[in-house]
Scaffold this motif. Structure first.
Motif, PDB file in Angstrom:
ATOM      1  N   THR A 139       5.581   2.166  -0.149  1.00 57.12           N
ATOM      2  CA  THR A 139       4.555   1.734   0.543  1.00 57.12           C
ATOM      3  C   THR A 139       4.188   2.888   1.388  1.00 57.12           C
ATOM      4  N   PRO A 140       3.028   2.682   2.262  1.00 54.64           N
ATOM      5  CA  PRO A 140       1.537   2.234   0.879  1.00 54.64           C
ATOM      6  C   PRO A 140       1.737   3.417  -0.611  1.00 54.64           C
ATOM      7  N   GLY A 163      -4.102  -1.205  -4.616  1.00 57.50           N
ATOM      8  CA  GLY A 163      -3.233  -0.435  -3.654  1.00 57.50           C
ATOM      9  C   GLY A 163      -2.262  -1.917  -3.504  1.00 57.50           C
ATOM     10  N   MET A 177       0.798  -2.675  -0.455  1.00 59.94           N
ATOM     11  CA  MET A 177       1.653  -2.488   0.694  1.00 59.94           C
ATOM     12  C   MET A 177       2.472  -3.592   1.193  1.00 59.94           C
ATOM     13  N   ASP A 224       1.570  -2.023   5.609  1.00 56.18           N
ATOM     14  CA  ASP A 224       1.812  -0.674   6.573  1.00 56.18           C
ATOM     15  C   ASP A 224       1.381   0.193   4.826  1.00 56.18           C
ATOM     16  N   ALA A 225      -0.391  -0.444   5.569  1.00 53.59           N
ATOM     17  CA  ALA A 225      -1.227   0.801   4.883  1.00 53.59           C
ATOM     18  C   ALA A 225      -2.488   0.351   5.639  1.00 53.59           C
ATOM     19  N   ASP A 268      -5.473   5.215   4.043  1.00 49.77           N
ATOM     20  CA  ASP A 268      -4.673   5.465   2.311  1.00 49.77           C
ATOM     21  C   ASP A 268      -5.198   4.116   1.950  1.00 49.77           C
ATOM     22  N   GLN A 276      -2.967   3.755   9.773  1.00 53.08           N
ATOM     23  CA  GLN A 276      -1.711   3.407   9.376  1.00 53.08           C
ATOM     24  C   GLN A 276      -1.212   1.652   9.618  1.00 53.08           C
ATOM     25  N   TRP A 332      -5.224  10.557  -2.171  1.00 56.39           N
ATOM     26  CA  TRP A 332      -3.655  10.497  -3.169  1.00 56.39           C
ATOM     27  C   TRP A 332      -3.590  12.244  -3.412  1.00 56.39           C
TER      28      TRP A 332
END
Length: 433
Positions: free
Chosen positions: A48-49, A321, A323, A337-338, A342, A378, A409
């Motif tokens: 992740t992310p 998503g 995370m 952590d996204a 992301d 982030q 991505w």
């Protein structure tokens, strides 16, 4: 002739993954996409992310809109800039899409690399470099078709000047559509007289061919209440009126294309424009975001969203998503952590939906009472009440607006069931931004 180069698309599976692919862990680096998929990796093996696509969701959405278009007598050239993923373009073309819509010369270059044979560029092309390259592509491939837009006589003059200095008298013409706009909108001729002058200039040019009329109603409408829908319909009626005024200028060998329709008002487009098919025109929608739909903007406003305005099955969210909670600095606050690099953030914050099992045999939990309140580059901020979260928890979030999700991505895992405890990765989709 095939709509795209199937061998080139299939060859994406032979590409090696590497440290440049943030969706995959180091254990997969150096292996080909096909080798990775042969091992049937699980979501739990990915870092992740992460953004994933839902295989059944993609299939459902592609088939749903393809069926809807057939039922309503219109064609579909989905906007490929949403995904910039040739494998997904191929999926849409295989389902009957008339062509692919793109926005600029770079995107056209991606399409040509994968053999896409019919492209509608929903923009004016005024770069002489790009115009010369497009001319060379038309000369090299007799099966290649491309249409561009023009909303001023000056645009037509630039195209004609660049092409006439580069191609001979027997060269294939460049198909150009008159773009119609509206007051307060984006590009497009603002009145019928300007639009007619643009059409006359195209028809008089030696290296161009008048191919139709186009516009974007999404720049006109700003809601889905009846007043906004009528504003959209009024704009579309103006588009029809321009097409009718240009009919005598279309070459005899051209089936004129009348095109509109993003992912918010496509039912209005069919309602106003579909009758033109009986007059010998081709009506083409350009919806793009429908392929994944979402858990925000399009869930609210799509004609096949949570409040349907037309017949057919509802679209489903096919992107999510994932995370992980990395900090709990205050009561009721968790940091994950996204961030903005992301997940999309231009329309809505991500929507917490599920907590993956915390230990073997434990169930998936609903992420109730949780709200994402901000994203940094982030990091993300999660407020929670009903279900406490702990550092290390992995959450699934719904995302809003596909057009600003894919570009973050380069390689996107496709999973078999986003609701499962530990979904299987069934594909890896390569994007080109």
């Amino acid at each position: 002739m095939p709509a795209y180069d199937a061998a080139a698309v299939a060859a994406l599976a032979d590409q090696q993954v590497s440290w440049q692919d943030k969706a995959l862990p180091p254990t997969f680096w150096g292996r080909t996409v096909a080798d990775v998929l042969a091992g049937k990796p699980r979501l739990s093996q990915l870092p992740t992310p992460l953004m994933t696509l839902s295989a059944p969701g993609l299939r459902h959405n592609v088939d749903t809109l393809a069926t809807w278009c057939v039922r309503h007598g219109v064609e579909l050239a989905p906007h490929g800039k949403t995904t910039m993923a040739p494998a997904l373009w191929a999926m849409q073309l295989d389902a009957g899409a008339w062509g692919i819509t793109l926005a600029n010369g770079f995107q056209l270059g991606v399409a040509r690399a994968y053999g896409v044979q019919r492209v509608l560029i929903a923009n004016a092309v005024v770069s002489p470099l790009q115009l010369r390259w497009i001319a060379d592509e038309l000369a090299a491939d007799p099966g290649f078709e491309v249409m561009v837009w023009a909303d001023s006589v000056r645009t037509v003059e630039i195209m004609e000047e660049a092409r006439s200095a580069h191609v001979g008298p027997d060269a294939r013409p460049l198909d150009v559509m008159v773009e119609v706009g509206g007051i307060g909108g984006r590009t497009g001729a603002r009145d019928p007289e300007t639009a007619l002058a643009v059409g006359e200039a195209i028809a008089a040019a030696s290296t161009l061919r008048l191919a139709g009329v186009a516009g974007y109603e999404g720049a006109i409408g700003h809601g889905v209440d009846e007043a906004n829908l009528e504003e959209v319909r009024a704009y579309l009626r103006d588009l029809v009126a321009v097409h009718h005024r240009l009919r005598e200028l279309y070459p005899s060998d051209v089936v004129p294309v009348v095109s509109a329709g993003g992912s918010q008002y496509f039912e209005q487009v069919a309602k106003v424009l579909a009758s033109l098919v009986g007059e010998g025109a081709r009506v083409v929608l350009r919806s793009g975001a429908y392929i994944t739909h979402d858990d925000g903007l399009y869930r609210r406003v799509s004609p096949l969203g949570e409040n349907p305005r037309t017949d057919g099955e509802q679209l489903v969210a096919a992107m999510h998503g994932w995370m992980r909670i990395t900090s709990q600095p205050e009561p009721g606050l968790a940091i994950f952590d996204a961030g903005r690099r992301d997940f999309p953030f231009d329309q809505d914050w991500p929507e917490p939906q599920l907590i993956r099992p915390r230990s073997a045999g434990s169930p998936v939990l609903e992420a109730s009472g949780m709200t994402v309140t901000n994203l940094n580059d982030q990091h993300g901020f999660l407020r929670f009440e009903d279900v406490p979260v702990v550092i290390g928890d992995e959450l699934r979030v719904g995302l809003s607006h596909p057009c600003t999700a894919f570009d973050k991505w380069g390689l996107i895992p496709v999973i078999d069931d986003p609701d499962a405890d530990d979904p299987v990765v069934t594909d890896l989709v390569r994007t080109f931004f």
